[in-house]
Write an enzyme that holds these catalytic residues in place. Structure first.
Site, short mmCIF file in Angstrom:
data_model
loop_
_atom_site.label_atom_id
_atom_site.label_comp_id
_atom_site.label_asym_id
_atom_site.label_seq_id
_atom_site.Cartn_x
_atom_site.Cartn_y
_atom_site.Cartn_z
N GLN A 155 -1.17 10.88 22.20
CA GLN A 155 0.27 11.18 22.15
C GLN A 155 1.09 9.97 21.71
O GLN A 155 2.15 10.12 21.11
CB GLN A 155 0.75 11.65 23.54
CG GLN A 155 0.24 13.02 23.96
CD GLN A 155 -1.03 12.93 24.77
OE1 GLN A 155 -1.82 12.00 24.61
NE2 GLN A 155 -1.26 13.88 25.65
N ARG B 85 -0.97 24.47 33.66
CA ARG B 85 -1.20 23.03 33.88
C ARG B 85 -0.70 22.68 35.28
O ARG B 85 0.39 23.11 35.67
CB ARG B 85 -0.45 22.17 32.83
CG ARG B 85 -0.97 22.38 31.41
CD ARG B 85 -0.44 21.33 30.46
NE ARG B 85 -1.15 20.06 30.60
CZ ARG B 85 -0.78 18.94 29.97
NH1 ARG B 85 0.30 18.94 29.20
NH2 ARG B 85 -1.47 17.83 30.13
N ASN C 116 1.58 10.07 35.91
CA ASN C 116 1.89 10.15 34.48
C ASN C 116 0.56 10.11 33.72
O ASN C 116 -0.52 9.99 34.32
CB ASN C 116 2.82 9.00 34.06
CG ASN C 116 3.36 9.19 32.65
OD1 ASN C 116 3.87 10.26 32.32
ND2 ASN C 116 3.24 8.18 31.79
N LYS C 117 0.66 10.19 32.42
CA LYS C 117 -0.52 10.24 31.54
C LYS C 117 -1.58 9.22 31.92
O LYS C 117 -1.26 8.07 32.25
CB LYS C 117 -0.04 10.02 30.10
CG LYS C 117 -1.09 10.02 29.03
CD LYS C 117 -2.00 11.22 29.05
CE LYS C 117 -1.26 12.55 29.05
NZ LYS C 117 -2.16 13.69 29.44
N ARG D 235 4.31 20.18 25.02
CA ARG D 235 3.84 19.28 26.08
C ARG D 235 4.95 18.32 26.47
O ARG D 235 5.99 18.25 25.82
CB ARG D 235 2.58 18.51 25.62
CG ARG D 235 2.80 17.86 24.28
CD ARG D 235 2.14 16.58 24.10
NE ARG D 235 2.60 15.58 25.03
CZ ARG D 235 3.77 14.92 24.94
NH1 ARG D 235 4.63 15.16 23.98
NH2 ARG D 235 4.08 14.00 25.82
N GLY D 236 4.67 17.54 27.54
CA GLY D 236 5.72 16.70 28.12
C GLY D 236 6.34 17.52 29.24
O GLY D 236 6.67 18.69 29.05
N ALA D 237 6.48 16.88 30.41
CA ALA D 237 6.85 17.64 31.61
C ALA D 237 8.13 18.49 31.44
O ALA D 237 8.11 19.70 31.69
CB ALA D 237 6.97 16.68 32.79
N ASP E 169 5.38 12.83 35.36
CA ASP E 169 5.19 14.27 35.60
C ASP E 169 5.50 14.69 37.02
O ASP E 169 5.80 15.85 37.28
CB ASP E 169 3.76 14.66 35.24
CG ASP E 169 3.55 14.60 33.74
OD1 ASP E 169 3.46 13.48 33.21
OD2 ASP E 169 3.55 15.66 33.10
O1 MRU Z 1 -0.44 15.71 28.72
P1 MRU Z 1 0.97 15.48 28.28
O2 MRU Z 1 1.07 15.03 26.87
O3 MRU Z 1 1.85 16.68 28.57
O4 MRU Z 1 1.48 14.31 29.21
C1 MRU Z 1 2.82 13.93 29.11
C2 MRU Z 1 3.17 12.72 29.87
O5 MRU Z 1 2.38 12.15 30.57
C3 MRU Z 1 4.59 12.30 29.76
O6 MRU Z 1 4.72 10.90 29.92
C4 MRU Z 1 5.41 12.98 30.88
O7 MRU Z 1 5.19 14.35 30.86
C5 MRU Z 1 6.86 12.72 30.75
S1 MRU Z 1 7.57 13.53 29.34
C6 MRU Z 1 9.23 13.18 29.39
#
Ligand code: MRU
Length: 354
Positions: free
Chosen positions: A198, A91, A249-250, A48-50, A239
């Site tokens: 997270q 996703r 973002n999250k 996970r993470g963009a 993201d």
């Molecule tokens: O659902 P996730 O855990 O993939 O969400 C991730 C985030 O919101 C991060 O802040 C974003 O992807 C940036 S990661 C460098």
């Protein structure tokens, strides 16, 4: 420094990831080598993470092509397109996923007429480049980030934008990790980040491992730590950035930004310039992933925390309005409001204003 979260095997027939759903208590690895493995790992946030999901999907597209039985170019490309569209559907919010898949697919297409061997080689080179570039990008973002902080600062983070979410250093956490290497001392408050935690599971883990002073707070405690003067800046990843600077973002990020504005605290977004998506004019066009209600009600609890009949609404991301963002920090420089102009200059190749 080599990334450990997403690793392409030497024979190009699998990708090994750290299963992020098992952290912080267990460091377990998973081997991915089928379309369903890659799809599920991304969908279930094992990776996970963009940037990390882009890197993993790009490598996945190559691995699946490498394992393909197709020997003529047309059927090879047809299968590749099918896999790309399947992985892309895992996703919806992070632009990095499609971006990486497009790059690896384009590499194959650029070798049309030269045979599937040449296509595979180009795909391999491209997915390795995406990861290497990300390492360079995260370091550059972190260098710019260091110009925005002072030794001893208190920083609030939301979700996880560290090495696990990228390749190394991270985006939102990169400044803190690079700063630590350079002798800076930070006091970090990390929101736990309901519902998938997270912040607690990953950010607290990464910062603690790096020897950075990190304090875990519940999401609803962000206001009090700001009011008490413990926070000098907020750092988040993202993201997708729309053309006007609205940023996805999250879930919960926009609330942090509203609070930061109220208390006069700078709110910084960190991301690679490839996260800027000019196809989205504003945040209203960004597709927000909605996830299963069980994540709110049952995950991490021995018994459900609400009656079975109660509905849950579980959007995984939100959009922070551009006006609430002090700066968007990319590998090309620090973009400031109005973003319509600064993001264009940044995307075009050079933006070094600070
Ligand atoms: O659902 P996730 O855990 O993939 O969400 C991730 C985030 O919101 C991060 O802040 C974003 O992807 C940036 S990661 C460098």
């Amino acid at each position: 420094m080599k990334p450990e979260n997403v690793v392409l095997s030497d024979d190009g027939k699998s990708v090994v990831i750290i299963d992020q759903t098992r952290l912080p208590n267990r460091v377990e690895h998973l081997t991915l080598n089928s379309p369903e493995h890659f799809y599920d790992a991304i969908r279930e946030l094992k990776v996970r993470g963009a940037p990390a999901i882009g890197i993993c999907a790009g490598m996945g597209l190559y691995v699946l092509a490498n394992l393909s039985g197709a020997d003529d170019e047309d059927s090879f490309l047809e299968e590749m397109r099918r896999n790309a569209s399947y992985l892309d559907s895992s996703r919806p919010t992070a632009v990095n996923l499609k971006h990486a898949l497009d790059r690896v697919a384009q590499a194959a297409l650029s070798q049309r007429g030269k045979g599937t061997g040449a296509m595979l080689e180009a795909m391999r080179n491209e997915c390795i480049s995406i990861q290497k570039e990300d390492m360079f990008i995260c370091k550059a973002i972190s260098e710019y980030g260091l110009t925005l902080v002072n030794d001893g600062d208190g920083v609030l983070t939301h979700c996880n934008a560290g090495p696990l979410a990228t390749s190394c250093y991270g985006t939102g956490l990169g400044t803190l990790l690079l700063g630590k290497e350079r002798g800076y001392t930070f006091r970090v408050y990390t929101d736990e980040t309901r519902p998938l935690m997270q912040g607690a599971r990953l950010t607290a883990y990464e910062l603690n491992k790096a020897g950075i002073d990190v304090t875990l707070i519940c999401d609803n405690m962000a206001s009090i730590v700001m009011k008490q003067g413990r926070i000098n800046a907020c750092f988040v990843g993202c993201d997708r950035v729309a053309a006007n600077g609205d940023t996805a973002n999250k879930i919960g990020t926009s609330g942090v930004a509203v609070l930061a504005k109220h208390y006069g605290i700078p709110f910084y977004v960190f991301c690679p310039s490839s996260t800027i998506d000019f196809n989205c004019k504003s945040g209203a066009e960004i597709v927000i992933e909605e996830r299963e209600p069980e994540e709110i009600k049952t995950n991490f609890f021995e018994e459900p925390i609400a009656p079975a009949a109660v509905k849950c609404y579980n959007p995984a991301f939100d959009v922070t309005d551009a006006e609430l963002i002090t700066a968007i920090v990319t590998e090309k420089g620090i973009c400031r409001y109005p973003y319509t102009e600064s993001l264009k200059i940044c995307k075009a190749g050079g933006y070094h204003a600070v």
